[in-house]
Scaffold this active site. Structure first.
Site, PDB file in Angstrom:
ATOM      1  N   ASP A   1      72.318  73.732 108.274  1.00  0.00           N
ATOM      2  CA  ASP A   1      73.477  73.992 107.805  1.00  0.00           C
ATOM      3  C   ASP A   1      73.837  73.732 106.546  1.00  0.00           C
ATOM      4  O   ASP A   1      73.637  72.465 106.287  1.00  0.00           O
ATOM      5  CB  ASP A   1      74.355  73.133 108.941  1.00  0.00           C
ATOM      6  CG  ASP A   1      75.901  73.163 108.655  1.00  0.00           C
ATOM      7  OD1 ASP A   1      76.249  74.274 107.794  1.00  0.00           O
ATOM      8  OD2 ASP A   1      76.873  72.741 109.244  1.00  0.00           O
TER       9      ASP A   1
ATOM     10  N   GLU B   1      73.501  78.018 109.302  1.00  0.00           N
ATOM     11  CA  GLU B   1      74.883  78.052 109.297  1.00  0.00           C
ATOM     12  C   GLU B   1      75.738  78.180 107.940  1.00  0.00           C
ATOM     13  O   GLU B   1      75.150  77.148 107.169  1.00  0.00           O
ATOM     14  CB  GLU B   1      75.511  76.886 110.034  1.00  0.00           C
ATOM     15  CG  GLU B   1      76.808  76.837 110.576  1.00  0.00           C
ATOM     16  CD  GLU B   1      77.071  75.510 111.309  1.00  0.00           C
ATOM     17  OE1 GLU B   1      78.163  75.304 111.553  1.00  0.00           O
ATOM     18  OE2 GLU B   1      76.345  75.198 112.195  1.00  0.00           O
TER      19      GLU B   1
ATOM     20  N   ASP C   1      80.760  79.945 110.076  1.00  0.00           N
ATOM     21  CA  ASP C   1      81.342  78.559 110.748  1.00  0.00           C
ATOM     22  C   ASP C   1      82.880  78.299 109.676  1.00  0.00           C
ATOM     23  O   ASP C   1      83.880  78.981 110.295  1.00  0.00           O
ATOM     24  CB  ASP C   1      80.702  77.251 110.371  1.00  0.00           C
ATOM     25  CG  ASP C   1      81.339  75.915 110.730  1.00  0.00           C
ATOM     26  OD1 ASP C   1      82.685  76.110 111.160  1.00  0.00           O
ATOM     27  OD2 ASP C   1      81.007  74.936 110.426  1.00  0.00           O
TER      28      ASP C   1
ATOM     29  N   LYS D   1      85.411  76.113 116.361  1.00  0.00           N
ATOM     30  CA  LYS D   1      86.013  74.719 116.402  1.00  0.00           C
ATOM     31  C   LYS D   1      87.498  74.644 116.704  1.00  0.00           C
ATOM     32  O   LYS D   1      88.114  75.239 115.516  1.00  0.00           O
ATOM     33  CB  LYS D   1      85.629  73.912 114.945  1.00  0.00           C
ATOM     34  CG  LYS D   1      84.209  73.905 114.749  1.00  0.00           C
ATOM     35  CD  LYS D   1      83.761  73.435 113.237  1.00  0.00           C
ATOM     36  CE  LYS D   1      82.123  73.059 113.124  1.00  0.00           C
ATOM     37  NZ  LYS D   1      81.944  72.835 111.675  1.00  0.00           N
TER      38      LYS D   1
ATOM     39  N   LYS E   1      71.374  68.918 107.871  1.00  0.00           N
ATOM     40  CA  LYS E   1      72.495  69.291 106.872  1.00  0.00           C
ATOM     41  C   LYS E   1      71.618  69.628 105.397  1.00  0.00           C
ATOM     42  O   LYS E   1      70.775  68.609 105.156  1.00  0.00           O
ATOM     43  CB  LYS E   1      73.507  68.064 106.591  1.00  0.00           C
ATOM     44  CG  LYS E   1      74.353  68.118 107.870  1.00  0.00           C
ATOM     45  CD  LYS E   1      75.314  69.170 107.978  1.00  0.00           C
ATOM     46  CE  LYS E   1      76.381  68.819 108.634  1.00  0.00           C
ATOM     47  NZ  LYS E   1      77.265  69.886 108.867  1.00  0.00           N
TER      48      LYS E   1
END
Length: 366
Positions: free
Chosen positions: A192, A220, A245, A269, A165
């Site tokens: 991400d 991402e 995403d 997702k 992250k």
């Protein structure tokens, strides 16, 4: 997906589950997860479960709003209805409930349907129940030395891919990545940013990462989801694969991303798609465009993650997973669903999701 079903009951109950340590991204910090379990009972006695976690920063839904949707419009729409699983899923999709709440009920419906067939859900969807998936482990956004320590621990347990992250400060992000790579040499990396950079920042930092010695597989959602032109500009200016995403919720979103040439990969997702049907439709769009997909998740409980694993085994365009949230939970309930050894995830088998039923009175708070 033929065969008539009749829904005789729609129920819900709420849980709070503690995390082993805080989960931090550029958008939020989570120390415990509030979530709601949806139950669907069919006329033949089959009962399925789905779940939805509070994800205000992404879907705008709270546990209260999810519970209200399941007890109100979703129950009113589905309870007493008859039809094929596809027709009943369309009833859920047609409501104005939030995407997470719809996903919880849709998963419960599909779990009950597959149980009524005596098949694993993935088999009922036409997928491969014996597929082995390589999972990753997320290293959440903290100080470089803290992230390095977590990376070291993950590798010691057999993890082969780390999702890092980033997204608050470019110079600090460089230090974070360097610290993780020094602590965990040889692992593959997925970065991400959770929409944390401008297009200009993204191009600068991603090209800087690509020029370094780091084994990075993808980046991402580097820019805000609404900035599709910016995402396309980043993709055209960098060598590393770009994954959308937060920018992809529906098959229509996926088509816009494909037309804009804005991403190399799509992250599906269930909490965003609102159910399995829309998720599979996104994978269909990706397959037509020659793009690969990941099935990911929010910080969600085991029921949601097991459903996502079944989805991942059900479509050939889905080649990656990011399904580590249950490893963050202090409780492993409910039992079943899947097992993971090192980074390798396999479904257990059994009808539906292959999970034991999570009772309303189960205490997951400590």
């Amino acid at each position: 997906m033929t065969g008539q079903l009749r829904v005789v009951g729609v129920r819900q109950h709420r849980h709070r589950a503690a995390l082993l340590r805080p989960f931090v991204t550029s958008a939020r910090r989570t120390e415990a997860v509030e979530y709601v379990v949806a139950e669907v009972e069919l006329a033949d006695g089959s009962i399925g479960q789905g779940s939805a976690a509070e994800t205000v920063a992404v879907t705008g839904e709270t546990a209260d709003s999810i519970q209200a949707a399941l007890a109100g419009p979703l129950r009113a729409a589905l309870e007493g209805a008859s039809g094929t699983v596809t027709e009943l899923a369309a009833v859920i999709a047609a409501t104005d409930a939030g995407s997470s709440a719809r996903a919880a009920l849709d998963i419960a419906l599909h779990d009950a349907w597959a149980r009524s067939l005596g098949q694993p859900l993935v088999s009922a969807l036409g997928g491969d129940p014996d597929l082995v998936l390589t999972n990753d482990m997320t290293i959440s956004l903290e100080a470089p030395d803290v992230m390095a320590g977590h990376a070291r621990e993950a590798v010691a347990t057999g993890e082969e891919i780390l999702k890092i992250k980033l997204g608050r400060d470019i110079e600090e992000d460089r230090r974070r990545l360097a610290a993780v790579c020094e602590a965990a040499p040889g692992v593959r990396l997925r970065l991400d940013a959770n929409q944390g950079w401008t297009p200009e920042q993204a191009i600068e930092i991603i090209n800087g990462f690509a020029a370094g010695p780091w084994p990075i597989d993808l980046v991402e959602q580097p820019v805000p989801a609404a900035d599709l032109a910016g995402l396309a500009r980043v993709r055209a200016a960098v060598e590393l694969p770009i994954m959308a995403d937060e920018a992809v919720w529906t098959a229509a979103d996926a088509r816009r991303i494909v037309e804009a040439e804005a991403a190399d990969l799509l992250n599906i997702k269930l909490a965003k798609t609102g159910g399995l049907g829309e998720a599979l439709a996104i994978a269909d769009v990706a397959a037509e465009a020659g793009l690969a997909c990941m099935v990911g998740a929010m910080m969600e409980p085991r029921i949601s993650i097991t459903a996502a694993a079944h989805l991942a085994c059900a479509h050939p365009a889905i080649t990656m997973i990011d399904l580590d949230p249950p490893a963050w939970f202090t409780s492993t309930a409910p039992a079943g669903g899947y097992r993971q050894q090192g980074s390798q995830l396999r479904l257990f088998g059994g009808p539906g999701l292959g999970l034991e039923r999570l009772a309303a009175e189960t205490d997951l708070s400590s």
